[in-house]
Motif scaffolding. Structure first.
Motif, PDB file in Angstrom:
ATOM      1  N   PRO A 185      -4.102  11.142   2.045  1.00  0.00           N
ATOM      2  CA  PRO A 185      -4.892  10.743   0.867  1.00  0.00           C
ATOM      3  C   PRO A 185      -4.103  10.793  -0.436  1.00  0.00           C
ATOM      4  O   PRO A 185      -4.393  10.031  -1.367  1.00  0.00           O
ATOM      5  N   CYS A 186      -3.110  11.661  -0.517  1.00  0.00           N
ATOM      6  CA  CYS A 186      -2.312  11.782  -1.744  1.00  0.00           C
ATOM      7  C   CYS A 186      -1.309  10.644  -1.901  1.00  0.00           C
ATOM      8  O   CYS A 186      -0.897  10.337  -3.025  1.00  0.00           O
ATOM      9  N   VAL A 187      -0.893  10.060  -0.802  1.00  0.00           N
ATOM     10  CA  VAL A 187       0.137   9.004  -0.865  1.00  0.00           C
ATOM     11  C   VAL A 187      -0.444   7.638  -0.509  1.00  0.00           C
ATOM     12  O   VAL A 187       0.305   6.722  -0.170  1.00  0.00           O
ATOM     13  N   ARG A 188      -1.753   7.491  -0.614  1.00  0.00           N
ATOM     14  CA  ARG A 188      -2.377   6.225  -0.225  1.00  0.00           C
ATOM     15  C   ARG A 188      -1.854   5.034  -1.036  1.00  0.00           C
ATOM     16  O   ARG A 188      -1.586   3.965  -0.457  1.00  0.00           O
ATOM     17  N   PRO A 189      -1.676   5.128  -2.368  1.00  0.00           N
ATOM     18  CA  PRO A 189      -1.117   3.975  -3.093  1.00  0.00           C
ATOM     19  C   PRO A 189       0.272   3.575  -2.598  1.00  0.00           C
ATOM     20  O   PRO A 189       0.580   2.379  -2.451  1.00  0.00           O
ATOM     21  N   ALA A 190       1.128   4.574  -2.327  1.00  0.00           N
ATOM     22  CA  ALA A 190       2.472   4.275  -1.828  1.00  0.00           C
ATOM     23  C   ALA A 190       2.411   3.654  -0.442  1.00  0.00           C
ATOM     24  O   ALA A 190       3.209   2.762  -0.110  1.00  0.00           O
ATOM     25  N   GLY A 195       2.850  -1.190   2.987  1.00  0.00           N
ATOM     26  CA  GLY A 195       2.231  -2.173   3.878  1.00  0.00           C
ATOM     27  C   GLY A 195       2.303  -3.578   3.328  1.00  0.00           C
ATOM     28  O   GLY A 195       2.551  -4.539   4.064  1.00  0.00           O
ATOM     29  N   LEU A 196       2.114  -3.719   2.014  1.00  0.00           N
ATOM     30  CA  LEU A 196       2.213  -5.040   1.395  1.00  0.00           C
ATOM     31  C   LEU A 196       3.635  -5.573   1.469  1.00  0.00           C
ATOM     32  O   LEU A 196       3.862  -6.756   1.756  1.00  0.00           O
ATOM     33  N   LEU A 197       4.620  -4.704   1.232  1.00  0.00           N
ATOM     34  CA  LEU A 197       6.016  -5.125   1.347  1.00  0.00           C
ATOM     35  C   LEU A 197       6.326  -5.562   2.777  1.00  0.00           C
ATOM     36  O   LEU A 197       7.004  -6.580   2.995  1.00  0.00           O
ATOM     37  N   TYR A 198       5.850  -4.803   3.748  1.00  0.00           N
ATOM     38  CA  TYR A 198       6.069  -5.174   5.150  1.00  0.00           C
ATOM     39  C   TYR A 198       5.485  -6.549   5.452  1.00  0.00           C
ATOM     40  O   TYR A 198       6.109  -7.374   6.135  1.00  0.00           O
ATOM     41  N   PHE A 199       4.272  -6.794   4.963  1.00  0.00           N
ATOM     42  CA  PHE A 199       3.636  -8.085   5.242  1.00  0.00           C
ATOM     43  C   PHE A 199       4.414  -9.228   4.595  1.00  0.00           C
ATOM     44  O   PHE A 199       4.635 -10.273   5.221  1.00  0.00           O
ATOM     45  N   LEU A 200       4.825  -9.040   3.338  1.00  0.00           N
ATOM     46  CA  LEU A 200       5.586 -10.088   2.648  1.00  0.00           C
ATOM     47  C   LEU A 200       6.906 -10.358   3.348  1.00  0.00           C
ATOM     48  O   LEU A 200       7.308 -11.512   3.531  1.00  0.00           O
ATOM     49  N   TRP A 201       7.602  -9.290   3.755  1.00  0.00           N
ATOM     50  CA  TRP A 201       8.878  -9.472   4.441  1.00  0.00           C
ATOM     51  C   TRP A 201       8.694 -10.145   5.788  1.00  0.00           C
ATOM     52  O   TRP A 201       9.485 -11.010   6.167  1.00  0.00           O
ATOM     53  N   ALA A 202       7.668  -9.737   6.521  1.00  0.00           N
ATOM     54  CA  ALA A 202       7.426 -10.339   7.839  1.00  0.00           C
ATOM     55  C   ALA A 202       7.043 -11.806   7.697  1.00  0.00           C
ATOM     56  O   ALA A 202       7.467 -12.647   8.492  1.00  0.00           O
ATOM     57  N   TRP A 203       6.234 -12.118   6.690  1.00  0.00           N
ATOM     58  CA  TRP A 203       5.811 -13.513   6.493  1.00  0.00           C
ATOM     59  C   TRP A 203       7.001 -14.404   6.136  1.00  0.00           C
ATOM     60  O   TRP A 203       7.108 -15.529   6.615  1.00  0.00           O
ATOM     61  N   ASN A 204       7.893 -13.901   5.302  1.00  0.00           N
ATOM     62  CA  ASN A 204       9.015 -14.704   4.810  1.00  0.00           C
ATOM     63  C   ASN A 204      10.214 -14.707   5.755  1.00  0.00           C
ATOM     64  O   ASN A 204      11.205 -15.390   5.462  1.00  0.00           O
ATOM     65  N   ARG A 259      -3.050  -4.451  -7.994  1.00  0.00           N
ATOM     66  CA  ARG A 259      -3.217  -3.143  -8.629  1.00  0.00           C
ATOM     67  C   ARG A 259      -2.695  -2.025  -7.740  1.00  0.00           C
ATOM     68  O   ARG A 259      -2.045  -1.089  -8.221  1.00  0.00           O
ATOM     69  N   ASN A 260      -2.996  -2.112  -6.437  1.00  0.00           N
ATOM     70  CA  ASN A 260      -2.499  -1.092  -5.515  1.00  0.00           C
ATOM     71  C   ASN A 260      -0.985  -1.124  -5.438  1.00  0.00           C
ATOM     72  O   ASN A 260      -0.333  -0.071  -5.365  1.00  0.00           O
ATOM     73  N   PHE A 261      -0.416  -2.331  -5.456  1.00  0.00           N
ATOM     74  CA  PHE A 261       1.037  -2.463  -5.370  1.00  0.00           C
ATOM     75  C   PHE A 261       1.712  -1.838  -6.587  1.00  0.00           C
ATOM     76  O   PHE A 261       2.658  -1.056  -6.461  1.00  0.00           O
ATOM     77  N   VAL A 262       1.203  -2.162  -7.776  1.00  0.00           N
ATOM     78  CA  VAL A 262       1.787  -1.617  -9.001  1.00  0.00           C
ATOM     79  C   VAL A 262       1.592  -0.103  -9.056  1.00  0.00           C
ATOM     80  O   VAL A 262       2.505   0.640  -9.444  1.00  0.00           O
ATOM     81  N   ALA A 263       0.411   0.377  -8.642  1.00  0.00           N
ATOM     82  CA  ALA A 263       0.156   1.817  -8.648  1.00  0.00           C
ATOM     83  C   ALA A 263       1.117   2.544  -7.725  1.00  0.00           C
ATOM     84  O   ALA A 263       1.638   3.618  -8.061  1.00  0.00           O
ATOM     85  N   GLY A 264       1.381   1.978  -6.553  1.00  0.00           N
ATOM     86  CA  GLY A 264       2.323   2.609  -5.626  1.00  0.00           C
ATOM     87  C   GLY A 264       3.741   2.615  -6.149  1.00  0.00           C
ATOM     88  O   GLY A 264       4.461   3.614  -6.011  1.00  0.00           O
ATOM     89  N   MET A 265       4.156   1.510  -6.772  1.00  0.00           N
ATOM     90  CA  MET A 265       5.497   1.452  -7.316  1.00  0.00           C
ATOM     91  C   MET A 265       5.686   2.417  -8.477  1.00  0.00           C
ATOM     92  O   MET A 265       6.709   3.113  -8.595  1.00  0.00           O
ATOM     93  N   VAL A 266       4.671   2.495  -9.353  1.00  0.00           N
ATOM     94  CA  VAL A 266       4.748   3.411 -10.492  1.00  0.00           C
ATOM     95  C   VAL A 266       4.749   4.855 -10.031  1.00  0.00           C
ATOM     96  O   VAL A 266       5.513   5.690 -10.520  1.00  0.00           O
ATOM     97  N   ALA A 267       3.900   5.163  -9.032  1.00  0.00           N
ATOM     98  CA  ALA A 267       3.855   6.533  -8.519  1.00  0.00           C
ATOM     99  C   ALA A 267       5.183   6.920  -7.901  1.00  0.00           C
ATOM    100  O   ALA A 267       5.682   8.034  -8.096  1.00  0.00           O
ATOM    101  N   GLY A 268       5.797   5.998  -7.145  1.00  0.00           N
ATOM    102  CA  GLY A 268       7.091   6.289  -6.550  1.00  0.00           C
ATOM    103  C   GLY A 268       8.163   6.480  -7.586  1.00  0.00           C
ATOM    104  O   GLY A 268       9.028   7.347  -7.473  1.00  0.00           O
ATOM    105  N   ALA A 269       8.113   5.693  -8.680  1.00  0.00           N
ATOM    106  CA  ALA A 269       9.120   5.828  -9.737  1.00  0.00           C
ATOM    107  C   ALA A 269       8.953   7.143 -10.477  1.00  0.00           C
ATOM    108  O   ALA A 269       9.938   7.822 -10.798  1.00  0.00           O
ATOM    109  N   VAL A 270       7.707   7.550 -10.748  1.00  0.00           N
ATOM    110  CA  VAL A 270       7.477   8.787 -11.485  1.00  0.00           C
ATOM    111  C   VAL A 270       7.848   9.997 -10.650  1.00  0.00           C
ATOM    112  O   VAL A 270       8.514  10.923 -11.103  1.00  0.00           O
TER     113      VAL A 270
END
Length: 272
Positions: A185-190, A195-204, A259-270
């Motif tokens: 639950p604490c790392v759900r945004p990441a 998961g979104l990165l995986y889908f984009l990479w797999a699609w492309n 929003r989830n993607f940006v939240a995960g990226m920001v959380a990982g950067a912080v």
């Protein structure tokens, strides 16, 4: 932050946005022309129509190609997320012999270009009878994405307070309970971002899809687009329409999870 820094940042963001939006606008405007229309510059078509989309869809059979790509992406994402989560959890919270060396070996996979693994992958999967099946591409992509996924999830778990693990241990929680009820639950945004990165990479994915799945009925959308481009090199409106058809689902998925993607990226950067 000074006013000059703020204006410089806004100018850079504007330049980057224009660098993305102008080519996209050129594709959209070109695709609104009838098939075979000569295109010169960025201009509004004289008689806008969706005929190029209809021709590209029926000629290339994008209906089945998009379904194949969706099946690959939806097969890769859950399997890769589970493997990356378990690996990241083990490297972040557990102590076992050879942990550091194994992690270094895993990280070496980040430096390995996947083109170098194409030939061994093809022969290994052919010996298992998996070529020309979706599983050949799914298993190959899960393995190739594991180094980044394990690294990403390890960083997320390592950034969490150690007190969470200690409190869970005092309450008698096992490893699975700690992972499922406390850490995830604490790392759900990441996790959503991964998961979104995986889908984009797999699609492309293009090269592996082209080599491992040579059956035309099993081709993915990028591979089908490549064959369509080869057959319609001079029909710019149809090529633009086909390109938009292929990238359309990726854009929709990204906008939906933006929003989830940006939240995960920001959380990982912080946290990093």
């Amino acid at each position: 932050m000074t006013r000059t820094d703020r204006l410089t940042g806004q100018a850079l963001v504007t330049v980057f946005c224009l660098g993305v939006l102008i080519p996209f606008a050129a594709l959209v405007l070109a695709s609104l022309n009838p098939p075979g229309t000569p295109i010169s510059g960025l201009s509004w078509p004289e008689s806008p129509s969706l005929e190029s989309f209809s021709q590209a869809w029926s000629t290339a059979g994008f209906g089945s190609l998009l379904l194949n790509s969706a099946a690959i992406g939806l097969g890769v994402v859950p399997v890769a997320l589970v493997c990356a989560t378990l690996a990241g959890y083990a490297f972040a919270t557990m102590r076992f012999r050879g942990r550091g060396a194994l992690y270094i070996v895993l990280l070496l996979g980040l430096t390995l270009p996947y083109e170098a693994a194409v030939v061994p992958l093809y022969y290994d999967l052919r010996s298992l009878g998996l070529t020309d099946t979706p599983w050949s591409l799914i298993l190959a992509l899960v393995g190739l994405y594991m180094p980044f996924g394990a690294f990403w999830m390890r960083q997320q778990f390592s950034a969490l307070p150690k007190e969470l693990l200690e409190a869970a241990s005092l309450d008698g929680a096992g490893s699975w309970t700690v992972l499922w009820r406390v850490l995830l639950p604490c790392v759900r945004p990441a996790l959503t971002t991964l998961g979104l990165l995986y889908f984009l990479w797999a699609w492309n994915q293009f090269l592996l899809a082209l080599i491992l799945i040579q059956d035309p009925a099993g081709r993915t959308a990028p591979a089908g687009l490549a064959f369509f481009v080869g057959a319609h090199t001079t029909d710019v409106p149809s090529l633009a329409a086909a390109t938009l058809i292929v990238i359309g689902p990726v854009v929709v998925v990204y906008l939906f999870f933006q929003r989830n993607f940006v939240a995960g990226m920001v959380a990982g950067a912080v946290k990093g």
